[in-house]
Design an enzyme around this catalytic site. Structure first.
Site, PDB file in Angstrom:
ATOM      1  N   CYS A 119       0.996  -1.163  -0.089  1.00 53.93           N
ATOM      2  CA  CYS A 119      -0.154  -0.266   0.046  1.00 53.93           C
ATOM      3  C   CYS A 119       0.985   1.320   0.189  1.00 53.93           C
ATOM      4  O   CYS A 119       0.439   2.257  -0.405  1.00 53.93           O
ATOM      5  CB  CYS A 119      -1.046  -0.004   1.078  1.00 53.93           C
ATOM      6  SG  CYS A 119      -2.132  -1.317   1.256  1.00 53.93           S
ATOM      7  N   HIS A 252      -3.106   7.436   2.015  1.00 50.77           N
ATOM      8  CA  HIS A 252      -3.602   5.832   1.704  1.00 50.77           C
ATOM      9  C   HIS A 252      -5.128   5.568   1.834  1.00 50.77           C
ATOM     10  O   HIS A 252      -5.227   6.099   3.259  1.00 50.77           O
ATOM     11  CB  HIS A 252      -2.639   5.013   1.845  1.00 50.77           C
ATOM     12  CG  HIS A 252      -3.236   3.425   1.702  1.00 50.77           C
ATOM     13  ND1 HIS A 252      -3.612   3.182   0.717  1.00 50.77           N
ATOM     14  CD2 HIS A 252      -3.120   2.579   2.652  1.00 50.77           C
ATOM     15  CE1 HIS A 252      -4.147   1.757   0.647  1.00 50.77           C
ATOM     16  NE2 HIS A 252      -3.717   1.627   1.950  1.00 50.77           N
ATOM     17  N   ASN A 282      -9.865  -0.060  -0.282  1.00 50.48           N
ATOM     18  CA  ASN A 282      -8.715  -0.078  -0.354  1.00 50.48           C
ATOM     19  C   ASN A 282      -7.844  -0.400  -1.550  1.00 50.48           C
ATOM     20  O   ASN A 282      -7.940  -1.693  -1.984  1.00 50.48           O
ATOM     21  CB  ASN A 282      -7.919  -0.912   1.054  1.00 50.48           C
ATOM     22  CG  ASN A 282      -6.530  -0.684   1.165  1.00 50.48           C
ATOM     23  OD1 ASN A 282      -5.987  -0.416   0.109  1.00 50.48           O
ATOM     24  ND2 ASN A 282      -6.287  -0.983   2.364  1.00 50.48           N
TER      25      ASN A 282
END
Ligand code: ACO
Length: 325
Positions: A119, A252, A282
């Site tokens: 990520c 993020h 996500n």
């Protein structure tokens, strides 16, 4: 390019994004697994996500996002000198999916490679491209975050499959001289002691399967709030700024509760945070450039604004990028 001229800044000159066509809502998920719309929204802020179909891949989504970024940068594909793709879900183990994107764009002269920091991948990739530009080696870099996490999700595991989505975002980072705009700082970190809190249980060197994403949700949550708060403070201190000096935070997009906890801890105002987790879920390395694309499309970010990107992911890995827009 002329390497005798010494001071180059890396300025974002174009942003692009691409999402799979299929939208999967929380309600859709309640028909597949034992969950509820209320549980997903309350615990994560996610309302829907895009899921790639068989003909949509990390490289195809990345190539579409790249075309838009290059068009917005008002340059030709042939002017790209470097392509870095941040991804944990490449089309194949090799070649690097960045080279597949290169080929889709019809570029045969630049160099291209993938970066794997899950990520956090997009901020890791920005740092690498920024260094190449500041060294005078590259004039225009294409930096992409593209993921198809749906392919590594265990759709029987309600604790993880509701959290992720697919998509791609890209920026063109261009070398500029005599400007105060551009990337002001990069701060990157990794700590492999926590690899078993978030990982995929397969891969070419350990097993014959691709594997599924495994996560200790509460462990990740705790470390994410601590590490993201610390990396924001590190960037502010390094640049001699206070949290109020930042115009936009583009985190993020893992989970609304992580974003809110970090905001509370560092004292940043919620209305300065770009939030897209509700519609993208996500998307790992793609989440920051997807959120950036939305912010640019909505004309939120003005020339001269201070924009702080921050991310945390498996490894653990985490980092920040501060940009004068
Ligand atoms: N639907 C309904 N119930 C569920 C679901 C679901 N989808 N998933 C889990 N539950 C249940 C559990 O079984 C458990 O039930 P029980 O009490 O009967 O045993 C209950 O909900 C609570 O489970 P917890 O895991 O304790 O729930 P928690 O409050 O920790 O929330 C969550 C889980 C949302 C995953 C949270 O831990 C979290 O946000 N962690 C961060 C993870 C993350 O964002 N990872 C992304 C990758 S890393 C990154 O990008 C930063």
């Amino acid at each position: 390019m002329d390497k005798k001229i010494k001071s180059y800044q890396s300025v974002i000159t174009g942003v692009g994004a691409s999402l799979p066509k299929s939208i999967v809502t929380n309600k859709d998920l309640t028909m597949r697994i034992d969950t509820s719309e209320e549980w997903i929204v309350n615990r994560t802020g996610i309302e829907e996500r895009r899921i790639a179909s068989d003909d949509e891949t990390t490289s195809s989504l990345g190539a579409e996002a790249s075309k838009i970024a290059i068009k917005n940068a008002q340059i030709e594909n042939s002017e790209i000198d470097l392509i870095i793709l941040a991804t944990a879900t490449p089309d194949n183990t090799f070649p690097a999916s960045a080279t597949l994107i290169q080929s889709s764009l019809g570029i045969d002269k630049c160099y291209a490679y993938d970066i794997q920091a899950v990520c956090s991948g997009f901020v890791f990739a920005l740092e690498a491209a920024d260094n190449a530009i500041k060294a005078g080696n590259v004039k225009n870099a294409l930096v992409i975050g593209s993921e198809t996490f749906s392919r590594i999700l265990d759709w029987e595991d309600r604790g993880t499959c509701v959290l992720f989505g697919d998509g791609a975002g890209a920026v063109v980072l261009s070398s500029k001289e005599g400007t105060e705009r551009g990337i002001l700082s990069n701060h990157l970190h990794s700590d492999g002691r926590y690899a078993d809190l978030l990982y995929v249980d397969g891969g070419p060197s350990t097993s014959s399967k691709v594997g599924f994403l495994k996560m200790d949700g509460q462990g990740v949550f705790k470390h994410a709030v601590k590490n993201l708060s610390a990396v924001i403070e590190e960037a502010l201190e390094y640049n001699n700024l206070s949290v109020d000096d930042i115009d936009w935070f583009i985190p993020h997009q893992a989970n609304i509760r992580i974003l809110e906890s970090v905001a509370k801890k560092v004292g940043l105002s919620q209305d300065k945070i770009i939030i897209t987790v509700q519609k993208h879920a996500n998307t790992s390395a793609a989440s920051i450039p997807l959120a950036l694309f939305d912010a640019v499309q909505e004309d939120k970010i003005k020339k001269g604004d201070l924009v702080l990107l921050e991310a945390m992911g498996g490894g653990f890995s985490w980092g920040s990028t501060l940009i004068r827009w």
